[in-house]
Design an enzyme around this catalytic site. Structure first.
Site, PDB file in Angstrom:
ATOM      1  N   GLY B  91       0.806  -1.196  -0.100  1.00 43.85           N
ATOM      2  CA  GLY B  91       0.004   0.016   0.100  1.00 43.85           C
ATOM      3  C   GLY B  91       0.902   1.219   0.043  1.00 43.85           C
ATOM      4  O   GLY B  91       2.024   1.356  -0.842  1.00 43.85           O
ATOM      5  N   SER B 123       5.878  -5.611  -1.254  1.00 48.96           N
ATOM      6  CA  SER B 123       5.805  -3.857  -1.710  1.00 48.96           C
ATOM      7  C   SER B 123       6.124  -3.270  -0.610  1.00 48.96           C
ATOM      8  O   SER B 123       7.262  -3.397   0.289  1.00 48.96           O
ATOM      9  CB  SER B 123       4.392  -3.590  -2.212  1.00 48.96           C
ATOM     10  N   ALA B 124       5.376  -2.112   0.033  1.00 46.68           N
ATOM     11  CA  ALA B 124       5.831  -1.639   1.280  1.00 46.68           C
ATOM     12  C   ALA B 124       6.225  -2.544   2.328  1.00 46.68           C
ATOM     13  O   ALA B 124       7.154  -2.029   3.173  1.00 46.68           O
ATOM     14  CB  ALA B 124       4.539  -0.764   1.550  1.00 46.68           C
ATOM     15  N   HIS B 160       8.913  -3.315  -6.957  1.00 50.56           N
ATOM     16  CA  HIS B 160       8.316  -2.849  -8.435  1.00 50.56           C
ATOM     17  C   HIS B 160       9.131  -2.188  -9.127  1.00 50.56           C
ATOM     18  O   HIS B 160       8.955  -1.341  -9.959  1.00 50.56           O
ATOM     19  CB  HIS B 160       6.856  -1.798  -8.117  1.00 50.56           C
ATOM     20  N   GLU B 195       9.150  -6.719 -10.655  1.00 46.45           N
ATOM     21  CA  GLU B 195       7.887  -7.395 -10.237  1.00 46.45           C
ATOM     22  C   GLU B 195       7.779  -9.017 -10.448  1.00 46.45           C
ATOM     23  O   GLU B 195       8.569  -9.635 -11.515  1.00 46.45           O
ATOM     24  CB  GLU B 195       6.572  -6.846 -11.021  1.00 46.45           C
TER      25      GLU B 195
END
Lengths: 241, 241
Positions: B91, B123-124, B160, B195
């Protein structure tokens, strides 16, 4: 004196020469008589300040104006106080704001520009005229010593506003990111300023130069497109917080 | 106990279902016996924490595991101390780190994971295992109350990681942004994790799952591609500062 700002989304359109497309707008904004502007190169990270100054100087000279970079002055605050125009170039917004804070330039620049000294910024240099740097696209390569910026306009600009994503990429779009911003910062308008476009602020009036719409975001309002011909001076009204 | 991390670049490949592609890797990492993980949804901004929990729970259940979100606990620190596995979802990295700091979770999570409790992030959630959040791609929608993160690994991940730019766009490429980072932060490696790829760290060993190379950046070294088959455990060595 009336506050005057020229806030450019991007220095350079893809495939064109540096700072080429907005040079005539810079000329129009400064007028016929040569103005020697104070240039602030702090956003430059992978370019030396001397080289950065040279690139910008060349372009200003082409349209009959001039700059000198703040890094040549022993007292940057005094340089600001004596400037005839302040120009802040693009690069990394975090580095720019860090150096502005470290050199205690926020209040002097704000005071000077509110007092009527013209201001030209592009990319990071447009972003720092907002209340905060929080709508930057840049990587946070340094602690900016506070997110607060010049607060010359009461809304946030997202420079280089971009509609598309790279095909096949799963990461967030620019719109996704701004929707997160307005979820957490509900009082503030965000103006997505597409490349090739710029705001001209003169006192309580504002217009857009450029062929593309503005994309406007605010919490609780439908995200919308505003044509350059429409009236959007309401953006200059301070939000009630 | 050996530290064990599964650090995933992205939850979802473009066009696929949420958290689908890495679910078997999550299963392999956790093993056959059902583990009920503590889920930290703080990075979710435009999704409610209940909805976020549901999406992640469904996928974990599919591969024989389970989660419960930290927002159901009165004492989040105690929830961390008693967790069998810690899972941090993606997020907005700024919002995630803000909430981790505000709830005083940095030290408890760090201690717990160094003590051998498995950790899964995407991700985060991968980004915050680094020394700082400074290689995030996210918009800084909130002051994170400090840039310092979990510091479980001594290098920075750029999740990413993306090679291309949108055609016709004048803004910086991802590589441009990381080159700015290493100019200012000269001691630290940045691993561009494309990714579909993930790191598995087990003690002093590290491997990549995924078909794509890592792109590795460090000041003074040539930027290079590292194949998943190569040895890159040197990344786990703390830099001399």
């Amino acid at each position: 004196m009336t506050m005057r700002l020229l806030l450019i989304s991007n220095s350079t359109n893809a495939g064109e020469a540096y700072l080429d497309y907005p040079k005539h707008n810079i000329h129009d904004f400064l007028g016929e008589k040569c103005v020697k502007c104070l240039f602030i190169p702090y956003a430059g990270v992978t370019v030396t300040w001397d080289d950065y100054e040279k690139k910008v100087k060349n372009r200003f000279n082409e349209v009959g104006h001039d700059i000198v970079s703040i890094h040549h002055f022993d007292d940057p605050v005094k340089a600001v106080e004596e400037a005839d125009c302040i120009v802040i170039g693009g690069g990394n917004t975090w580095k720019l704001l860090h150096d502005m804070h470290a050199n205690k330039l926020i209040e002097p620049i704000r005071k000077k520009v509110l007092g009527g000294t013209p201001y030209i910024g592009w990319s990071a240099g447009s972003n720092v005229t907002c209340p905060t740097l929080m709508t930057t696209n840049d990587m946070p390569i340094i602690d900016p010593l506070g997110f607060d910026a010049l607060n010359l306009i009461p809304f946030q600009i997202n420079p280089h506003y971009l509609d598309k994503k790279v095909e096949g990429h799963g990461g967030e779009s620019r719109e996704d990111r701004i929707l997160e911003f307005i979820e957490v910062n509900r009082e503030v308008y965000v103006a997505g300023l597409r490349e090739g476009c710029m705001f001209v602020v003169e006192g309580d009036k504002m217009r857009i130069i450029g062929q593309r719409n503005l994309r406007l975001f605010k919490y609780g309002e439908e995200t919308r497109e505003i044509a350059p011909t429409e009236d959007f001076t309401f953006l200059l009204k301070k939000p009630m917080i």
